[in-house]
Design an enzyme around this catalytic site. Structure first.
Site, PDB file in Angstrom:
ATOM      1  N   LEU A  40      17.374 -14.192 -25.341  1.00 35.76           N
ATOM      2  CA  LEU A  40      18.486 -13.233 -25.345  1.00 35.76           C
ATOM      3  C   LEU A  40      18.073 -11.901 -25.953  1.00 35.76           C
ATOM      4  O   LEU A  40      18.898 -11.141 -26.456  1.00 35.76           O
ATOM      5  CB  LEU A  40      19.681 -13.815 -26.101  1.00 35.76           C
ATOM      6  CG  LEU A  40      20.282 -15.072 -25.461  1.00 35.76           C
ATOM      7  CD1 LEU A  40      21.375 -15.662 -26.351  1.00 35.76           C
ATOM      8  CD2 LEU A  40      20.831 -14.764 -24.072  1.00 35.76           C
ATOM      9  N   TYR A  51       8.923 -22.410 -40.614  1.00 31.82           N
ATOM     10  CA  TYR A  51      10.313 -21.983 -40.553  1.00 31.82           C
ATOM     11  C   TYR A  51      11.019 -22.363 -41.858  1.00 31.82           C
ATOM     12  O   TYR A  51      11.102 -23.539 -42.217  1.00 31.82           O
ATOM     13  CB  TYR A  51      11.042 -22.631 -39.383  1.00 31.82           C
ATOM     14  CG  TYR A  51      10.627 -22.150 -38.012  1.00 31.82           C
ATOM     15  CD1 TYR A  51       9.723 -21.098 -37.857  1.00 31.82           C
ATOM     16  CD2 TYR A  51      11.133 -22.748 -36.858  1.00 31.82           C
ATOM     17  CE1 TYR A  51       9.353 -20.662 -36.592  1.00 31.82           C
ATOM     18  CE2 TYR A  51      10.775 -22.307 -35.596  1.00 31.82           C
ATOM     19  CZ  TYR A  51       9.878 -21.267 -35.462  1.00 31.82           C
ATOM     20  OH  TYR A  51       9.505 -20.847 -34.213  1.00 31.82           O
ATOM     21  N   LEU A  61      20.797  -8.823 -25.828  1.00 30.48           N
ATOM     22  CA  LEU A  61      21.331  -9.037 -24.483  1.00 30.48           C
ATOM     23  C   LEU A  61      22.730  -9.650 -24.474  1.00 30.48           C
ATOM     24  O   LEU A  61      23.360  -9.731 -23.423  1.00 30.48           O
ATOM     25  CB  LEU A  61      20.380  -9.915 -23.672  1.00 30.48           C
ATOM     26  CG  LEU A  61      19.105  -9.205 -23.189  1.00 30.48           C
ATOM     27  CD1 LEU A  61      18.064 -10.209 -22.718  1.00 30.48           C
ATOM     28  CD2 LEU A  61      19.444  -8.220 -22.066  1.00 30.48           C
ATOM     29  N   GLY A  64      25.086  -8.119 -25.764  1.00 30.25           N
ATOM     30  CA  GLY A  64      25.922  -6.932 -25.700  1.00 30.25           C
ATOM     31  C   GLY A  64      26.543  -6.550 -27.027  1.00 30.25           C
ATOM     32  O   GLY A  64      27.263  -5.540 -27.116  1.00 30.25           O
ATOM     33  N   LYS A  65      26.246  -7.306 -28.090  1.00 29.86           N
ATOM     34  CA  LYS A  65      26.911  -7.055 -29.375  1.00 29.86           C
ATOM     35  C   LYS A  65      26.518  -5.724 -30.002  1.00 29.86           C
ATOM     36  O   LYS A  65      27.230  -5.209 -30.859  1.00 29.86           O
ATOM     37  CB  LYS A  65      26.608  -8.197 -30.350  1.00 29.86           C
ATOM     38  CG  LYS A  65      25.179  -8.260 -30.821  1.00 29.86           C
ATOM     39  CD  LYS A  65      24.962  -9.305 -31.924  1.00 29.86           C
ATOM     40  CE  LYS A  65      25.098 -10.698 -31.397  1.00 29.86           C
ATOM     41  NZ  LYS A  65      24.765 -11.706 -32.444  1.00 29.86           N
TER      42      LYS A  65
END
Length: 327
Positions: A209, A53, A214, A216-217
């Site tokens: 998400l 990462y 999820l 909703g953006k």
């Protein structure tokens, strides 16, 4: 925050984990510090990272913040090894590479041990018993307290977990498997999750998400500043922007309206409380986004809402994925 046992072990972790995929790359030190402090103050303990990462910067940044902001003893630090930046070999599960990578992770993290060390992916070029032997060495030498895997399909997880239980000598039981799992990605329910439940391996869902969809953006376009608008992350988000995903997101939004809450909370509560799940790993750009996710702690979805979301997002299970006795 509620604590849960990780698989069939004595290790307890918060039922929401903090993901650090973007730390040291898109998330700077101040935002990372704000997130870690907020997470700890909310009772969070599980912090998930990996040696790749940010090219190691995620681990390094976490190491700089631990003790200065949060006592090391209060955190369950999980990291991974096995992914390599090599176009000809994406994964290296050899004992030599893994143990060398673990030592490098410990140095970046500034700690003598990690609480959970995970193999990042299955390496077809290395015998599985050699890969698993690295886990045994890491635990027996005290460099890792518990061990797990990540991105193993059903037969790979079953083989690895069974080997650790059945092979002669002192072997390290697999505590966890980390896999993508959300209302938009329920593929683990075919074979991975049944194997994990049967073998008592705890599931740590990543991208719970749906890669941000999820929330909703993206219902009415792609917001500037979102992952979907960035050149680097757009290909990661794009698979979940089709019509089928849109129907699921609409159902989540309807449920959220009915419960006077948000699509984020509904989606996260759904996956958090699925059978076999221990702790979804949530990544956030800043403390405000993380606070929105942590607010799910007080939410439990009504059975009828869960059933409606199950129905609208149900994956197709046919032979041979589904148990023969149920067909």
């Amino acid at each position: 925050m509620e604590q849960r046992h990780l698989g069939r072990t004595g290790l307890r972790v918060s039922r929401i984990g903090l993901g650090t995929l973007t730390w040291g790359r898109d998330t700077d030190e101040q935002d990372a510090a704000d997130q870690l402090k907020l997470f700890w103050e909310a009772g969070g303990t599980l912090v998930d990272t990996a040696d790749v990462y940010g090219g190691g910067e995620s681990e390094y940044l976490l190491g700089q913040l631990v003790e200065r902001l949060v006592p090391r003893r209060d955190l369950v630090i999980a990291t991974k090894a096995g992914s390599v930046p090599d176009p000809y070999r994406r994964f290296d599960g050899s004992r030599g590479h893994l143990l060398g990578a673990l030592d490098a992770s410990l140095e970046r993290l500034g700690t003598d041990y990690v609480d959970l060390w995970q193999i990042h992916a299955f390496d077809t070029g290395t015998p599985l018993d050699e890969t698993l032997h690295a886990l045994d060495i890491a635990v027996s030498t005290g460099r890792a307290r518990y061990a797990g895997v990540s991105n193993y399909c059903g037969w790979q997880l079953a083989k690895a977990a069974t080997w650790q239980l059945a092979a002669p000598g002192t072997r390290t039981r697999l505590a966890s498997t980390q896999m993508e799992y959300s209302l938009l990605q329920r593929g683990v329910e075919r074979e991975v999750l049944p194997a994990a439940i049967d073998l008592e391996v705890g599931l740590l869902p990543s991208s719970p998400l749906g890669r941000g969809v999820l929330t909703g953006k993206y219902r009415h376009g792609t917001p500037s500043g979102s992952r979907g608008a960035s050149e680097q992350m757009a290909p990661f988000v794009e698979p979940y922007l089709d019509a089928a995903a849109g129907r699921i997101v609409d159902a989540v939004a309807t449920a959220a309206d009915g419960l006077a809450t948000t699509p984020l909370e509904v989606s996260l509560a759904w996956v958090r409380d699925r059978p076999g799940v221990v702790a979804p790993i949530v990544g956030a750009r800043n403390a405000r986004q993380l606070a929105d996710a942590l607010s799910v702690e007080s939410l439990s979805l009504p059975d009828e809402i869960c059933q409606a979301l199950d129905d609208v997002s149900a994956p197709v299970h046919r032979y041979p994925d589904q148990d023969w006795s149920t067909l």
